[in-house]
Design a protein around this motif. Structure first.
Motif, short mmCIF file in Angstrom:
data_model
loop_
_atom_site.label_atom_id
_atom_site.label_comp_id
_atom_site.label_asym_id
_atom_site.label_seq_id
_atom_site.Cartn_x
_atom_site.Cartn_y
_atom_site.Cartn_z
N GLU A 45 -27.69 2.58 -45.49
CA GLU A 45 -26.87 1.83 -44.53
C GLU A 45 -25.56 1.40 -45.17
O GLU A 45 -24.48 1.54 -44.57
CB GLU A 45 -27.63 0.60 -44.02
N SER A 46 -25.63 0.88 -46.39
CA SER A 46 -24.41 0.41 -47.05
C SER A 46 -23.49 1.56 -47.46
O SER A 46 -22.27 1.42 -47.49
CB SER A 46 -24.76 -0.44 -48.27
N GLN B 294 -19.36 1.85 -43.00
CA GLN B 294 -20.01 0.68 -42.40
C GLN B 294 -19.22 0.16 -41.21
O GLN B 294 -19.80 -0.20 -40.17
CB GLN B 294 -20.15 -0.42 -43.44
N LYS C 8 -27.28 2.57 -39.44
CA LYS C 8 -28.04 1.35 -39.21
C LYS C 8 -29.52 1.68 -38.94
O LYS C 8 -29.83 2.68 -38.29
CB LYS C 8 -27.46 0.58 -38.03
N TYR C 9 -30.39 0.82 -39.44
CA TYR C 9 -31.81 1.00 -39.15
C TYR C 9 -32.37 -0.32 -38.63
O TYR C 9 -31.81 -1.39 -38.88
CB TYR C 9 -32.57 1.47 -40.40
N TYR C 10 -33.47 -0.23 -37.91
CA TYR C 10 -34.05 -1.41 -37.27
C TYR C 10 -35.24 -1.92 -38.07
O TYR C 10 -35.78 -1.24 -38.95
CB TYR C 10 -34.45 -1.08 -35.83
N LYS D 266 -31.61 0.51 -47.06
CA LYS D 266 -30.45 -0.38 -47.26
C LYS D 266 -29.31 0.34 -47.97
O LYS D 266 -28.14 0.17 -47.64
CB LYS D 266 -30.87 -1.62 -48.06
N GLY E 19 -19.75 2.52 -38.49
CA GLY E 19 -21.16 2.74 -38.19
C GLY E 19 -21.55 4.19 -38.13
O GLY E 19 -22.49 4.57 -37.43
N GLY F 27 -23.31 3.89 -43.51
CA GLY F 27 -23.15 3.21 -42.23
C GLY F 27 -24.24 3.52 -41.22
O GLY F 27 -24.08 3.25 -40.03
#
Length: 604
Positions: free
Chosen positions: A151-152, A266, A157-159, A148, A269, A155
């Protein structure tokens, strides 16, 4: 070889190791150790009499005490073979990409397949462990929080299943920490990091932050194979590495830079900006050191842009010149809007100069553009015998070329051979050519052997290098000077203090001695190399400056090459007796290396 399971190459290696260990244990006092199919019989229940169908899928630990094998301990799990094989495959793929053999798209596809094979072994075929639910939940929560944050911040993204998969990877290695060697792949992991750092630096930046965060929160050092998996996972999660320009935001306050970069990363991405916050209680020099350290580890050849919030930082370029290769742009009075504008320009492939021009037109900002310094062109001379010979070759070459806007520098052969393109000389100079007495291959750099220069076999390469150089002599005069300066008599008289007539005869006797003893005919280029090297060797011995091994290396070389040492001592006996010399083993090793580089490994 008929094994269907993953890791058949690693398994085959272990069959050989295990057979050798068993045979040695049984026949330690024998001069010749014989290995037969009986040494495969480690388990009567599982042994298949059809040897070609039998495979052994285990790593071994062999303990030696008092020169006697006491224990051979099989560690039963073929998954380890596959994981270590994965590291070898990753190294090969990255090397192919570095050499432009495969594209970035092919690399991503093949690394994804390799990663999936390994995860299939760890995650989906894992043996059931009595795993403590509390530990599992702690690991899962730590991984989720780390992803997290990434990602923040960047940018990326993970699933949903990513955190579960990485948690299973961590638990697998935690449960098997005693059976998986962490030293086995240390050299490979460093090489992998080095290639990724140069070619795919943003993937390495993020994966190292993930690794550091996990190690800090879980309080244990991740195995080297885990680190490879983490690096691959990040690379395959990142949509592109096309944003090759490095973009940095530096701002005063505890989270100003981080907040702005986080928004831009973000929204797009992608990992575009790295942030450096400057809290009031941290001095500017400390932050600048962090920035320098960051830039020294990433590829800056495509350019770097730095966004700052105060005029005091606009001159930061003066402290970063030594770690930057490409153009540099600095923009003052950063805002989120400006950061998004820059991010869009980077995504669209604009270079640093056009970005600065475009931003200045539309915004009343203070901007600076610093064109990258053009590196001075250079020709390197190097010799396996040492820097002294390289210096003398440099002097001869300078006399041939005369005044020119290209520098001729002597350089250490061992350093070039070990580090290749990563040696500092290549960041300081635009190396156009290497002239070497012994074969030396460095990707992307032309090199010629001294004897080829003497024979004129590499005239096309040599004079092509000089074509773009301002010189005061014409090419024909340079050719004539090379023929004159690099004649054998002149070469030896200039490289040594010895009488060339006498020393050439003595060296010829030594070379003929090697040809007769080894039953090989040396070609002309090998003879020229040996003439030059042996003449310089004899001078070194007379001056008591012979090259020597460190103790451990000498013992190893002596143990593995006793026949060649004995042959060499016999061949050099005349010179040794005449001049009362001693020939160190390192000097014999260099002669062996020169001969084997031309005719292959000697089967002595």
């Amino acid at each position: 070889m008929s094994q269907k399971n993953g890791g058949n190459i690693g398994s085959l290696k272990n069959v050989v190791k295990f057979c050798c260990a068993l045979a040695y244990k049984e026949q330690q006092n024998e001069k010749i150790i014989k290995i037969d199919k009986n040494h495969l019989r480690t388990d009567e229940l599982n042994f298949n009499q059809k040897v070609k169908q039998y495979y052994f899928q285990e790593f071994m630990k062999v303990n030696r005490e008092d020169h006697d094998i006491r224990e051979i301990n099989p560690v039963k799990n073929e998954r380890y073979n596959r994981l270590y094989e994965m590291v070898e495959v990753v190294e090969t793929l990255l090397t192919d990409y570095q050499k432009n053999i495969i594209s970035i798209g092919e690399l991503r596809k093949k690394l994804t397949m390799e990663l999936n094979r390994s995860l299939d072994i760890i995650v989906y075929h894992e043996e059931k462990h009595e795993e403590n639910d509390l530990i599992s939940n702690i690991y899962l929560e730590t991984v989720e929080n780390t992803l997290k944050i990434m990602e923040s911040t960047y940018g990326i993204k993970y699933y949903g299943n990513t955190s579960k998969i990485l948690t299973k990877v961590l638990l697998f290695f935690r449960n098997n920490i005693d059976t998986i060697s962490n030293d086995y792949n240390y050299i490979r992991i460093e090489k992998i990091k080095n290639i990724i750092g140069k070619e795919l630096s943003k993937s390495l930046v993020i994966s190292e932050k993930i690794i550091n965060n996990l190690e800090s929160n879980l309080d244990y050092e991740l195995n080297t194979v885990v680190q490879v998996i983490m690096i691959l996972y990040v690379f395959t999660m990142m949509s592109t590495e096309s944003t090759s320009i490095n973009a940095i935001i530096v701002a005063h306050g505890y989270s100003t830079a981080s907040s702005i970069s986080s928004v831009a990363n973000q929204l797009y991405g992608e990992f575009i900006f790295e942030a450096f916050d400057m809290p009031i209680d941290i001095g500017p020099s400390e932050v600048k050191d962090k920035i320098k350290n960051y830039l020294s580890k990433v590829d800056t050849s495509k350019g770097t842009i730095i966004l700052v919030d105060m005029g005091s930082l606009i001159n930061i370029n003066s402290e970063l010149e030594e770690v930057l290769e490409g153009d540099l742009g600095v923009i003052n009075n950063i805002t989120t809007n400006i950061a998004l504008d820059i991010a869009g320009r980077i995504i669209n492939g604009e270079d640093v100069e056009n970005m600065i021009t475009g931003i200045e037109k539309n915004n009343p900002l203070m901007c600076k553009f610093i064109k990258s310094k053009e590196k001075k062109k250079a020709i390197l001379t190097t010799c396996i015998s040492g820097i002294g010979t390289a210096k003398k070759l440099k002097k001869l070459l300078k006399e041939c070329i005369g005044d020119a806007d290209i520098e001729i520098k002597e350089y250490d052969y061992a350093s070039l051979n070990l580090k290749g393109k990563d040696d500092k000389i290549f960041s300081d100079y635009d190396v156009k050519l290497i002239i070497t007495t012994t074969k030396l291959e460095i990707d992307g750099v032309k090199s010629i052997l001294l004897h080829d220069l003497i024979n004129g076999d590499c005239d096309e390469i040599f004079f092509h290098v000089l074509k773009d150089v301002t010189i005061n002599k014409n090419i024909d005069n340079i050719k004539q000077d090379i023929i004159k300066m690099f004649s054998m008599d002149n070469l030896i008289s200039r490289l040594t203090i010895l009488n060339p007539n006498k020393i050439i005869n003595e060296v010829e006797t030594i070379i003929v001695g090697y040809e007769r003893t080894l039953d090989k005919r040396f070609n002309v280029d090998l003879k020229i190399t040996l003439y030059i090297h042996t003449s310089i060797l004899i001078e070194r011995l007379m001056l008591k400056q012979g090259l020597t091994f460190i103790e451990e290396e000498e013992l190893k070389y002596k143990e593995e090459n006793s026949n060649f040492i004995r042959i060499s001592q016999d061949i050099f006996k005349g010179v040794i007796d005449e001049y009362n010399l001693e020939i160190p083993l390192k000097e014999i090793y260099i002669i062996q290396s020169i001969i084997e580089s031309r005719i292959g490994k000697l089967g002595l």
